[in-house]
Design a protein around this motif. Structure first.
Motif, mmCIF file in Angstrom:
data_model
loop_
_atom_site.group_PDB
_atom_site.id
_atom_site.type_symbol
_atom_site.label_atom_id
_atom_site.label_comp_id
_atom_site.label_asym_id
_atom_site.label_seq_id
_atom_site.Cartn_x
_atom_site.Cartn_y
_atom_site.Cartn_z
ATOM 1 N N ASN A 33 0.950 -1.441 0.102
ATOM 2 C CA ASN A 33 -0.131 0.014 -0.107
ATOM 3 C C ASN A 33 0.975 1.041 0.031
ATOM 4 O O ASN A 33 0.762 2.274 -0.751
ATOM 5 N N GLU A 34 1.914 1.311 0.823
ATOM 6 C CA GLU A 34 2.960 2.196 0.677
ATOM 7 C C GLU A 34 3.375 2.569 -0.659
ATOM 8 O O GLU A 34 3.795 3.716 -1.065
ATOM 9 N N LEU A 35 3.772 1.549 -1.268
ATOM 10 C CA LEU A 35 4.439 1.564 -2.712
ATOM 11 C C LEU A 35 3.773 2.019 -3.575
ATOM 12 O O LEU A 35 3.836 2.884 -4.515
ATOM 13 N N VAL A 36 2.068 1.790 -3.355
ATOM 14 C CA VAL A 36 1.228 2.107 -4.493
ATOM 15 C C VAL A 36 1.038 3.582 -4.090
ATOM 16 O O VAL A 36 1.200 4.555 -5.106
ATOM 17 N N ALA A 37 0.991 4.221 -3.022
ATOM 18 C CA ALA A 37 1.040 5.602 -2.722
ATOM 19 C C ALA A 37 2.226 6.503 -3.242
ATOM 20 O O ALA A 37 1.860 7.489 -3.983
ATOM 21 N N MET A 38 3.359 5.812 -3.339
ATOM 22 C CA MET A 38 4.581 6.454 -3.881
ATOM 23 C C MET A 38 4.207 6.261 -5.367
ATOM 24 O O MET A 38 4.736 7.325 -6.015
ATOM 25 N N ALA A 39 3.826 5.189 -5.820
ATOM 26 C CA ALA A 39 3.842 5.234 -7.583
ATOM 27 C C ALA A 39 2.749 6.151 -7.830
ATOM 28 O O ALA A 39 2.841 6.648 -8.739
ATOM 29 N N GLY A 40 1.551 6.269 -7.222
ATOM 30 C CA GLY A 40 0.713 7.031 -7.409
ATOM 31 C C GLY A 40 1.184 8.724 -7.416
ATOM 32 O O GLY A 40 0.728 9.384 -8.338
ATOM 33 N N GLU A 90 8.149 -6.293 -6.116
ATOM 34 C CA GLU A 90 9.141 -5.999 -6.954
ATOM 35 C C GLU A 90 8.853 -5.247 -8.114
ATOM 36 O O GLU A 90 9.441 -4.320 -8.579
ATOM 37 N N HIS A 91 7.734 -5.745 -8.822
ATOM 38 C CA HIS A 91 7.131 -4.789 -9.922
ATOM 39 C C HIS A 91 6.851 -3.214 -9.497
ATOM 40 O O HIS A 91 7.108 -2.395 -10.285
ATOM 41 N N LEU A 92 6.313 -3.217 -8.465
ATOM 42 C CA LEU A 92 5.924 -1.836 -8.060
ATOM 43 C C LEU A 92 7.446 -1.032 -7.645
ATOM 44 O O LEU A 92 7.344 0.270 -7.990
ATOM 45 N N LEU A 93 8.332 -1.605 -7.086
ATOM 46 C CA LEU A 93 9.514 -1.067 -6.671
ATOM 47 C C LEU A 93 10.252 -0.579 -8.076
ATOM 48 O O LEU A 93 10.848 0.435 -8.091
ATOM 49 N N GLN A 94 10.274 -1.495 -9.074
ATOM 50 C CA GLN A 94 10.804 -1.215 -10.256
ATOM 51 C C GLN A 94 10.182 0.001 -11.109
ATOM 52 O O GLN A 94 10.460 1.039 -11.769
ATOM 53 N N THR A 95 8.875 -0.044 -10.828
ATOM 54 C CA THR A 95 7.860 1.377 -11.570
ATOM 55 C C THR A 95 8.393 2.389 -10.782
ATOM 56 O O THR A 95 8.437 3.479 -11.527
ATOM 57 N N VAL A 96 8.387 2.373 -9.532
ATOM 58 C CA VAL A 96 8.763 3.741 -8.715
ATOM 59 C C VAL A 96 10.251 3.990 -9.193
ATOM 60 O O VAL A 96 10.389 5.352 -9.113
ATOM 61 N N GLN A 97 11.240 3.299 -9.158
ATOM 62 C CA GLN A 97 12.347 3.474 -9.559
ATOM 63 C C GLN A 97 12.618 4.116 -11.013
ATOM 64 O O GLN A 97 13.525 4.698 -11.393
ATOM 65 N N ASN A 98 11.791 3.686 -12.190
ATOM 66 C CA ASN A 98 12.005 4.078 -13.315
ATOM 67 C C ASN A 98 10.985 5.041 -13.704
ATOM 68 O O ASN A 98 10.857 5.552 -14.745
ATOM 69 N N VAL A 99 10.394 5.837 -12.674
ATOM 70 C CA VAL A 99 9.728 7.295 -13.011
ATOM 71 C C VAL A 99 11.050 8.011 -13.349
ATOM 72 O O VAL A 99 12.013 8.469 -12.824
ATOM 73 N N PRO A 100 10.495 8.981 -14.579
ATOM 74 C CA PRO A 100 11.437 9.929 -14.935
ATOM 75 C C PRO A 100 11.356 11.199 -14.022
ATOM 76 O O PRO A 100 10.492 11.515 -13.379
ATOM 77 N N THR A 101 12.626 11.710 -13.986
ATOM 78 C CA THR A 101 12.716 13.059 -13.038
ATOM 79 C C THR A 101 11.659 14.310 -13.740
ATOM 80 O O THR A 101 11.611 14.054 -14.778
ATOM 81 N N PRO A 102 11.365 15.028 -12.737
ATOM 82 C CA PRO A 102 10.378 16.223 -13.160
ATOM 83 C C PRO A 102 11.270 17.175 -13.917
ATOM 84 O O PRO A 102 10.656 17.784 -14.753
ATOM 85 N N THR A 103 12.641 17.309 -13.826
ATOM 86 C CA THR A 103 13.442 18.261 -14.750
ATOM 87 C C THR A 103 14.466 17.438 -15.265
ATOM 88 O O THR A 103 14.912 16.548 -14.887
#
Length: 111
Positions: free
Chosen positions: A35-42, A94-107
């Motif tokens: 749930n915490e990872l989902v919140a971060m991914a959101g 693991e899939h959520l962790l990869q999703t959060v790690q692969n998020v592009p930087t805002p700038t």
């Protein structure tokens, strides 16, 4: 004789650690972590409706798992089913962790 005793001790310790892994409290903790990872991914993920809907569905499922793990029916699940559920949760994490790690930087600018 000593070899048999060592193998019996290892088997006992392995059973004990497996039972801790499929303990209802462990599932509650995993559901909370996901749930915490989902919140971060959101927060950091894309704002696409499809992605956000998927995150809402995952959150609802984790809330449901958290409540089910607290009920006595959960203990009636076979050991094999709980192990399968645990493996599935680990893959989801693991899939959520990869999703959060692969998020592009805002700038594009380095900070």
């Amino acid at each position: 004789m000593l070899g048999w005793l060592k193998s019996a001790w290892r088997a006992c310790m392995e059973r004990k650690s497996r039972s801790r892994e499929i303990n209802p409290q462990a599932f509650k903790e995993m559901a909370h972590e996901i749930n915490e990872l989902v919140a971060m991914a959101g927060l950091f993920g894309p704002v696409e409706d499809e992605f956000q809907a998927k995150l809402k569905r995952i959150k609802a499922e984790m809330d449901q798992l958290h409540s089910l793990a607290g009920q006595s029916e959960f203990r009636c699940l076979s050991r094999g089913r709980r192990l399968l559920l645990r493996r599935s949760l680990l893959q989801s994490r693991e899939h959520l962790l990869q999703t959060v790690q692969n998020v592009p930087t805002p700038t594009n600018r380095l900070q």
